[in-house]
Design a protein around this motif. Structure first.
Motif, PDB file in Angstrom:
ATOM      1  N   LEU A 157      58.560 -42.647   8.446  1.00  0.00           N
ATOM      2  CA  LEU A 157      57.133 -42.520   8.743  1.00  0.00           C
ATOM      3  C   LEU A 157      56.845 -41.246   9.521  1.00  0.00           C
ATOM      4  O   LEU A 157      55.847 -40.559   9.265  1.00  0.00           O
ATOM      5  N   SER A 158      57.719 -40.920  10.457  1.00  0.00           N
ATOM      6  CA  SER A 158      57.490 -39.714  11.259  1.00  0.00           C
ATOM      7  C   SER A 158      57.566 -38.457  10.403  1.00  0.00           C
ATOM      8  O   SER A 158      56.776 -37.524  10.580  1.00  0.00           O
ATOM      9  N   VAL A 159      58.496 -38.435   9.443  1.00  0.00           N
ATOM     10  CA  VAL A 159      58.616 -37.278   8.554  1.00  0.00           C
ATOM     11  C   VAL A 159      57.381 -37.167   7.663  1.00  0.00           C
ATOM     12  O   VAL A 159      56.813 -36.087   7.491  1.00  0.00           O
ATOM     13  N   ALA A 160      56.949 -38.295   7.095  1.00  0.00           N
ATOM     14  CA  ALA A 160      55.789 -38.284   6.205  1.00  0.00           C
ATOM     15  C   ALA A 160      54.537 -37.792   6.927  1.00  0.00           C
ATOM     16  O   ALA A 160      53.795 -36.944   6.411  1.00  0.00           O
ATOM     17  N   PHE A 161      54.308 -38.280   8.135  1.00  0.00           N
ATOM     18  CA  PHE A 161      53.092 -37.887   8.842  1.00  0.00           C
ATOM     19  C   PHE A 161      53.234 -36.529   9.538  1.00  0.00           C
ATOM     20  O   PHE A 161      52.233 -35.901   9.872  1.00  0.00           O
ATOM     21  N   TYR A 162      54.473 -36.085   9.709  1.00  0.00           N
ATOM     22  CA  TYR A 162      54.691 -34.698  10.134  1.00  0.00           C
ATOM     23  C   TYR A 162      54.171 -33.755   9.053  1.00  0.00           C
ATOM     24  O   TYR A 162      53.451 -32.792   9.334  1.00  0.00           O
ATOM     25  N   PHE A 163      54.538 -34.029   7.799  1.00  0.00           N
ATOM     26  CA  PHE A 163      54.026 -33.206   6.695  1.00  0.00           C
ATOM     27  C   PHE A 163      52.505 -33.284   6.632  1.00  0.00           C
ATOM     28  O   PHE A 163      51.822 -32.287   6.392  1.00  0.00           O
ATOM     29  N   GLY A 164      51.986 -34.497   6.847  1.00  0.00           N
ATOM     30  CA  GLY A 164      50.533 -34.666   6.815  1.00  0.00           C
ATOM     31  C   GLY A 164      49.837 -33.818   7.864  1.00  0.00           C
ATOM     32  O   GLY A 164      48.812 -33.174   7.599  1.00  0.00           O
ATOM     33  N   ALA A 165      50.400 -33.810   9.076  1.00  0.00           N
ATOM     34  CA  ALA A 165      49.803 -33.009  10.152  1.00  0.00           C
ATOM     35  C   ALA A 165      49.956 -31.519   9.878  1.00  0.00           C
ATOM     36  O   ALA A 165      49.032 -30.730  10.092  1.00  0.00           O
ATOM     37  N   ARG A 166      51.130 -31.149   9.383  1.00  0.00           N
ATOM     38  CA  ARG A 166      51.405 -29.729   9.156  1.00  0.00           C
ATOM     39  C   ARG A 166      50.489 -29.123   8.095  1.00  0.00           C
ATOM     40  O   ARG A 166      50.087 -27.968   8.194  1.00  0.00           O
ATOM     41  N   PHE A 167      50.178 -29.917   7.078  1.00  0.00           N
ATOM     42  CA  PHE A 167      49.376 -29.392   5.982  1.00  0.00           C
ATOM     43  C   PHE A 167      47.936 -29.898   5.995  1.00  0.00           C
ATOM     44  O   PHE A 167      47.242 -29.874   4.982  1.00  0.00           O
ATOM     45  N   GLY A 168      47.508 -30.382   7.155  1.00  0.00           N
ATOM     46  CA  GLY A 168      46.094 -30.639   7.376  1.00  0.00           C
ATOM     47  C   GLY A 168      45.498 -31.819   6.632  1.00  0.00           C
ATOM     48  O   GLY A 168      44.333 -31.762   6.198  1.00  0.00           O
ATOM     49  N   PHE A 169      46.255 -32.910   6.495  1.00  0.00           N
ATOM     50  CA  PHE A 169      45.681 -34.094   5.866  1.00  0.00           C
ATOM     51  C   PHE A 169      44.534 -34.617   6.738  1.00  0.00           C
ATOM     52  O   PHE A 169      44.681 -34.728   7.960  1.00  0.00           O
TER      53      PHE A 169
END
Length: 246
Positions: free
Chosen positions: A103-115
């Motif tokens: 979950l942390s990896v998935a939402f890290y990507f989300g934060a990084r790419f502006g979801f």
């Protein structure tokens, strides 16, 4: 180590695909490859982590040296608790931490790419449709399926055929000789593979463990229909490896 630096998913669908790949690899480590995983987690070694990769592979390795790391890091030191707990409890503990890492990896990507809020909600809903690694490893997912099936049976007031045909599942290809009717396929529809966590499909060969009664894709546990014909009692990899540890 494979690492995540070379691959950065940028859309909700890509992040979810990345999540599923990493999840499949970690489930493999904790189920079908559990003997190898157990041996690699030597308590005499330094702090070790379990990594899952988008390629559906897994690895036990030391944590990344760079600070901050390219991706969030998994739980550190999973090997130290190995010999101080029952094996099933240790695997369940690793599974819980693995779920948190995914979950942390998935939402890290989300934060990084502006979801935005909608993207994050959609990503979570897609992830939430899958059973957690903990649920797959401990058999909770299978129990939930059984409970739903029992409720469905009572509500329909029907007696469904025994899903376990003899000691192993038949090849689920629909033909006149197939022992599974439409109701049987319907009952199996929510069944999850104990190795990969994916749903039952009517055109795939499945086999049931006589010990823990979990179902597996034949391909996930390397059992063919021909080989299954000669198995009197099938034990999945996890049950086969359950013996007293030194």
């Amino acid at each position: 180590m494979e690492g995540g630096a070379q691959y950065n998913p940028r859309t909700v669908e890509e992040v979810f695909r990345d999540f599923k790949g990493r999840r499949a690899g970690m489930i493999k480590a904790l189920t079908t490859d559990v003997e190898e995983f157990y041996q690699q987690c030597d308590p005499e070694k330094e702090n070790l982590c379990l990594y899952g990769f988008p390629s559906e592979q897994w690895e036990v390795n030391l944590p990344a040296e760079e600070v901050p790391p390219e991706l969030p890091e998994p739980a550190l030191g999973i090997n130290f608790a190995r010999d101080g707990m029952q094996e099933k409890d240790w695997l369940a503990l690793v599974a819980v931490h693995s779920d948190a890492w995914l979950l942390s990896v998935a939402f890290y990507f989300g934060a990084r790419f502006g979801f935005d809020k909608t993207d994050r909600k959609r990503l979570f809903n897609m992830i939430n449709e899958l059973p957690t690694i903990y649920e797959v490893v401990t058999g909770v997912a299978k129990k939930q399926v059984k409970d739903r099936s029992t409720i469905s049976n009572h509500s329909n007031n029907k007696s469904k055929p025994n899903s376990k045909a003899g000691k192993y599942s038949k090849v689920h290809v629909k033909d006149e000789d197939d022992g599974f009717n439409e109701e049987g396929d319907e009952e199996h529809g929510d069944t999850l593979c104990g190795a990969c966590g994916e749903n039952y499909a009517s055109d795939e060969f499945w086999i049931c463990c006589d010990i823990c009664e979990r179902w597996f894709h034949g391909k996930c546990v390397k059992i063919t229909p021909a080989r299954a014909e000669h198995i009197k009692q099938y034990k999945c990899p996890s049950c086969s490896n359950k013996r007293s540890r030194p």
